[in-house]
Each structure stands twice: as structure tokens, then as C-alpha cells.
Design an enzyme around this catalytic site. Sequence first.
Site, short mmCIF file in Angstrom:
data_model
loop_
_atom_site.label_atom_id
_atom_site.label_comp_id
_atom_site.label_asym_id
_atom_site.label_seq_id
_atom_site.Cartn_x
_atom_site.Cartn_y
_atom_site.Cartn_z
N CYS A 24 37.76 46.66 57.72
CA CYS A 24 38.75 46.38 56.67
C CYS A 24 40.12 46.08 57.27
CB CYS A 24 38.82 47.59 55.72
SG CYS A 24 40.30 47.65 54.70
N CYS B 129 42.87 48.48 56.23
CA CYS B 129 42.71 49.76 56.93
C CYS B 129 43.30 49.68 58.34
CB CYS B 129 41.24 50.16 57.01
SG CYS B 129 40.40 50.27 55.41
N CYS C 32 40.81 30.35 45.98
CA CYS C 32 40.03 31.52 45.53
C CYS C 32 38.53 31.23 45.52
CB CYS C 32 40.52 31.94 44.15
SG CYS C 32 39.40 33.01 43.24
N CYS D 184 36.86 31.78 42.14
CA CYS D 184 37.18 30.69 41.21
C CYS D 184 36.27 29.49 41.45
CB CYS D 184 38.64 30.26 41.36
SG CYS D 184 39.85 31.60 41.14
#
Length: 515
Positions: free
Chosen positions: A54, A57, A389, A392
Site C-alpha cells: 500500500c 502505508c 478513472c 469510469c
Amino acid sequence: MRSFAPWLVSLLGASAVVAAADTESDVISLDQDTFESFMNEHGLVLAEFFAPWCGHCKALAPKYEEAATELKAKNIPLVKVDCTAEEDLCRSQGVEGYPTLKIFRGVDSSKPYQGARQTESIVSYMIKQSLPAVSSVNEENLEEIKTMDKIVVIGYIPSDDQETYQAFEKYAESQRDNYLFAATDDAAIAKSEGVEQPSIVLYKDFDEKKAVYDGEIEQEAIHSWVKSASTPLVGEIGPETYSGYIGAGVPLAYIFAETKEEREKYTEDFKPIAQKHKGAINIATIDAKMFGAHAGNLNLDSQKFPAFAIQDPAKNAKYPYDQAKELNADEVEKFIQDVLDGKVEPSIKSEPVPESQEGPVTVVVAHSYKDLVIDNDKDVLLEFYAPWCGHCKALAPKYDELAALYADHPDLAAKVTIAKIDATANDVPDPITGFPTLRLYPAGAKDSPIEYSGSRTVEDLANFVKENGKHNVDALNVASEETQEGGDVTEAAPSATEAETPAATDDEKAEHDEL
């Protein structure tokens, strides 16, 4: 997708828990075997649930480590759980995104961490969590408490004034995550601080260092004053402060400058202006080298600095100052006054209005938004999207198919519009927190749009329009009837939704890309 989401025993010697600690790390690693016992043996713990891959993170890691080192001296442990190795544990704690930060007071008592993900913010937030809602002040600890945090609110309230104390305590309970509170009934201490009882004093490490409240002892009034008094005359916008400024309830003026020296000069130049308009607008500098791209969001040229703009979050309005002009404090003050007086029209970023609509989905831009979405008697389903996106792009063919159910029938098209707007290229009236966002603007209730959160299948979207729109248009039924009328009696063709729309997978449900 990100989600956001004392009385301690010493970490050294007192704990019987065997917790795996990283070499030279003050962040303690926990697993299924150590989690419960560790939480139950420590009165206050901050836990990070993370995944090694991540990015957010990884960005948090050094700040979390620094905070752990600082808080270790105060016996407030910071721990972490690798959710890729401890899936069951993370699932039991309701972890839905990374990193998730939670505050524990025993294994069965937890709440989300609500502070900024910066070292100073983590330390400040957790210290406030370790203290009672209202700490007790005496001659010995007064100076220590006054400087314990950037903002400290102390009530100087006599013991026989329980009404005032209870109001102060109630407010402190509601705001303990945001500010550090203390109180004393000692008249001598109040006198030494130059105030009369009852008084509420806010101490801060900037500007005039302290402010004395002189209003009614009432929750909303106190809160309004604390928010105003705790805001620097000219502050600095960054990850730790942005949300506070946006949520302050007043317009925010940005001063973009590339060097620290420039920002310091503008801070001094604008302090008298900020003092004059305190409570009506907040003014802050912002590092144009680090956050210059944000200038584009305010309809400024993001390559030309210094620059100035005002944003009114309540109205979702932007007022960029002419970048061809010199950034002179006196001239900018006139601009500020005109904006506050309503004499300046907000800037609206918009793509050109399409000369014609191609395809079943109606293309909306900022300059056509009012006509196509608001000022009509149609149920309008509007997709707010971003060109980059992925979700999208995955939705696009299904959204075209949905739109065709209405556009191909004039009687349905007169009642329902399926539309989309590029929210990165056009200013939109309401905040968008992720892409795609789908909102239905029902006829006769355009001021109360309904956000869609279900599976993004043609069938589910059409049912959403039917069930929530004023006209209750059942496009699926019309399509089904047409299919049956045109097909062979013995081998009817499947409907469009049956043939082309599979059952929703986990990836097709209402996922959003981050802004």
C-alpha cells in the site's frame, strides 16, 4: 480505495505479552496470537492495519515511527498489523482499506483515529486521548499544561459556579479529540493570569499567545470562538491544516509562494488584513513548489506564482485574483472586501458547450449544468467522472447502454436524461469525493439529489431511476416488451440486460477512484 475510517502499563517489563518488535523500531508488530492480550494489558493503544504494497502505508511509515518513538516516553504504544498475513484478525476489526488507524482502550473498545497522518498530529492527538476531558490545574503544573499542545483551553471557574463548569466540561467532552482542556477553581491562579472568574482562556503558540472569551457560556458560542481564536491570523496550508480550514465555515484565502522567505513576508504583510477580517475569512500561505497544482483547482495558472485566490467551500465558489497584477497586500485587501460584499462573480471553469449531443449519454459542462440538470422537469441521472478513472472507463459501455434505453424512445427521453460531466474539467456545485459518482436529480426535487451506491449494472441503474425518479419510468419493461414483440414465438431473444449484463462482481460494485 482508502478508507478512513490513561492509565497505561509500561511497555518494558510489565507486559507478559510476547510481541514481535521490528529491529530498532518503536512500532510493535502484533499478530493473531498477541493482539488480544496486548490490547487488554495496555490502557491506550494506537493500531495501524496495513498492507506492505500500500502506497499510503509506505508514506505513513516514517511518520508513524517517529510518533511511536516520541509517545513511547509517555507510555502510549503504537502497534501495527500486517493484514496480508493476518486476514482473519483484520476482518474481525472491520478493516476495509489501508491504512486503517484505530484507537484501542482494551480489545473490545475501539474507535477510528480522526487526526492527520503527520508525526506532530499523531502525537498531539494521542496525548489528548491519554488525558481526561478536563485536566486539573494547580500552581505547579500550570505552565506545563499551558504549553502541552499547540492549543490549550483552560477554564478559570469558581467551585460554586457549577452551571458554568458543567457547560465547560460538556463542551470539552465534545471536543476532546481536537483540543486539550483544563480547569481550576483557584482564584489566585486566575489572578496571576490576569483574568477574573469565571473566564475561559485559550493559549496558543502563535500570534498573541492567548485569547480570553467574553461571550455567553453556551456550546455553539464557545465553539465558534474557539475555532476562530485557534486559527492563526495568517497560517500555512498543508496536509495537517487543510481539512480544518475547509471545515471552518468561512471562506479561505490562499497565498501561493514558492520560497519560505516569500511566504514569511506575505504572512507579515497580510496580518493586519487578517486581523481586520478575522471571523469573516481565513488567510493562509501555501508552498507553491509542493502544492502548486492546487492553484489549478482554484482556476489559477498553476505555473505562475506568486498567486492569490479565495475559495468559499460553503458555496463551492472560487475567486482567483488577476495573476497579471502584482500581489500587493493593499490591492488584494480591496479584492477581499469586494468578494465578502458579493461584488465579485465566482470564476467557473467549463469546457465549451457541445454544439450537438453525440450518442445516447448527454454531455454536460459547467455552463450547461443549470439548463440540462436543474432547470427542467426531467429525472436526470448524472455521472461525475474523470478521464483517468479506471472505474469510469469500465462503466462507460454499460452507461451508454442504459442511456439508450431512454434516448431511443421519445416518450421516455422526455422524462429521463442520462448524463455525464468531466468533473476535472468543469466546476460542479457540490463536492465530489471519488470517481465515478452517480447522482439522480429528480424532477421537482433538484435540490435533494440522491447518490447511487449499488452495483453498476444496467438493470440496477434503471431500477434506481425508476424507484427514485418523480416519473417512475420503467425503461426495462419497455425494452422487454419490444424484444418479445419482435422475436420468434418459439425462441424469444433474451432482453438486452439478460444478454449483455452479467451478474455484478465485487469489482463492479460501487468502487470509487480517489481524487
